[in-house]
Design a protein around this motif. Sequence first.
Motif, PDB file in Angstrom:
ATOM      1  N   CYS A  87       0.834  -1.204   0.000  1.00 28.29           N
ATOM      2  CA  CYS A  87       0.000   0.000   0.000  1.00 28.29           C
ATOM      3  C   CYS A  87       0.879   1.269   0.000  1.00 28.29           C
ATOM      4  N   ALA A 127      -0.882   4.480  -0.091  1.00 27.60           N
ATOM      5  CA  ALA A 127      -1.969   5.467  -0.134  1.00 27.60           C
ATOM      6  C   ALA A 127      -1.665   6.794   0.558  1.00 27.60           C
ATOM      7  N   CYS A 128      -0.760   6.800   1.548  1.00 22.68           N
ATOM      8  CA  CYS A 128      -0.511   8.039   2.309  1.00 22.68           C
ATOM      9  C   CYS A 128       0.879   8.587   1.971  1.00 22.68           C
ATOM     10  N   PRO A 140       4.522  -1.086   4.746  1.00 20.55           N
ATOM     11  CA  PRO A 140       3.455  -1.286   5.738  1.00 20.55           C
ATOM     12  C   PRO A 140       3.574  -2.660   6.395  1.00 20.55           C
ATOM     13  N   CYS A 164       1.839   2.032   8.676  1.00 20.98           N
ATOM     14  CA  CYS A 164       3.157   2.591   8.351  1.00 20.98           C
ATOM     15  C   CYS A 164       3.642   3.458   9.503  1.00 20.98           C
ATOM     16  N   CYS A 187      -6.065   4.296   6.542  1.00 25.71           N
ATOM     17  CA  CYS A 187      -5.568   2.972   6.913  1.00 25.71           C
ATOM     18  C   CYS A 187      -6.647   2.102   7.553  1.00 25.71           C
TER      19      CYS A 187
HETATM   20 FE1  SF4 Z   1      -1.394   2.397   3.245  1.00 25.46          FE
HETATM   21 FE2  SF4 Z   1      -1.989   2.463   5.838  1.00 25.46          FE
HETATM   22 FE3  SF4 Z   1       0.494   2.890   5.049  1.00 25.46          FE
HETATM   23 FE4  SF4 Z   1      -1.401   4.714   4.560  1.00 25.46          FE
HETATM   24  S1  SF4 Z   1      -0.648   4.071   6.594  1.00 25.46           S
HETATM   25  S2  SF4 Z   1       0.188   3.990   3.123  1.00 25.46           S
HETATM   26  S3  SF4 Z   1      -3.192   3.385   4.183  1.00 25.46           S
HETATM   27  S4  SF4 Z   1      -0.677   0.975   4.811  1.00 25.46           S
END
Ligand code: SF4
Length: 231
Positions: A13, A15-16, A43, A117, A132
Amino acid sequence: ARIAELDARISVCRACPRLVQWREDSARGKRRSFEAQPYWGRPLPGFGDTFPKLLIVGLAPAANGGNRTGRMFTGDQAGDWLFRSLHRIGVAAKPTAENTADGQKLFGARMVSAVRCAPPANKPDITERDCCAQWLDAEFLAVQRWVRVIVALGSFGWDASLRMVRRTGGTVPTPKPKFGHGARAELRTADGQAVTLLGCFHPSQQNTFTRKLTEPMLDDVLTTGRDLAGL
Ligand code: SF4
């Protein structure tokens, strides 16, 4: 199979943007004591039993802990406290957790974190937390039929657990139950299963150095969790 597939999806992932940067920068700018080691820098999937009666919900990986070793609560002081306690009460195979090849195992328990993360200053922002939540919810849906007890570490873990149960179609008491060490709330999953939520101070250095949390206090809540879960 569902958990393995989920682990694979979580581990890639991105995403952030802020957390992707931080987890990768932490891996590049390693602490001198860990210089020779490869960093995970991605992650973290959950760790432990895939049919857990006890679910432990933490906050997020530490930059030089889970973010380094690739396993939740492995390689930092908070994790040392947690695994030692789980070992004392018969839920973990070993009192220590160093890396993914150390032979550590959990019996009937699983660890997850609300954010997967490592965040700067251990503080994810609200957008990151909410983003998340997709992974926390997916993991809970994969294991909820076995879960009888959730131990939430810190108020962040407590609130995340309540939201997780509500979002996945379960019921939580209103008004919202208040977090505290030893606090307890009765929840119900979407399929009607009763689950007890237990609050536990997070074994962060801030809490253990100041003795806000002691080892007997941690053992106490985890023992209650173990017993209520029937482990
Ligand atoms: Fe992905 Fe969660 Fe990491 Fe954001 S904190 S990049 S949603 S795994």
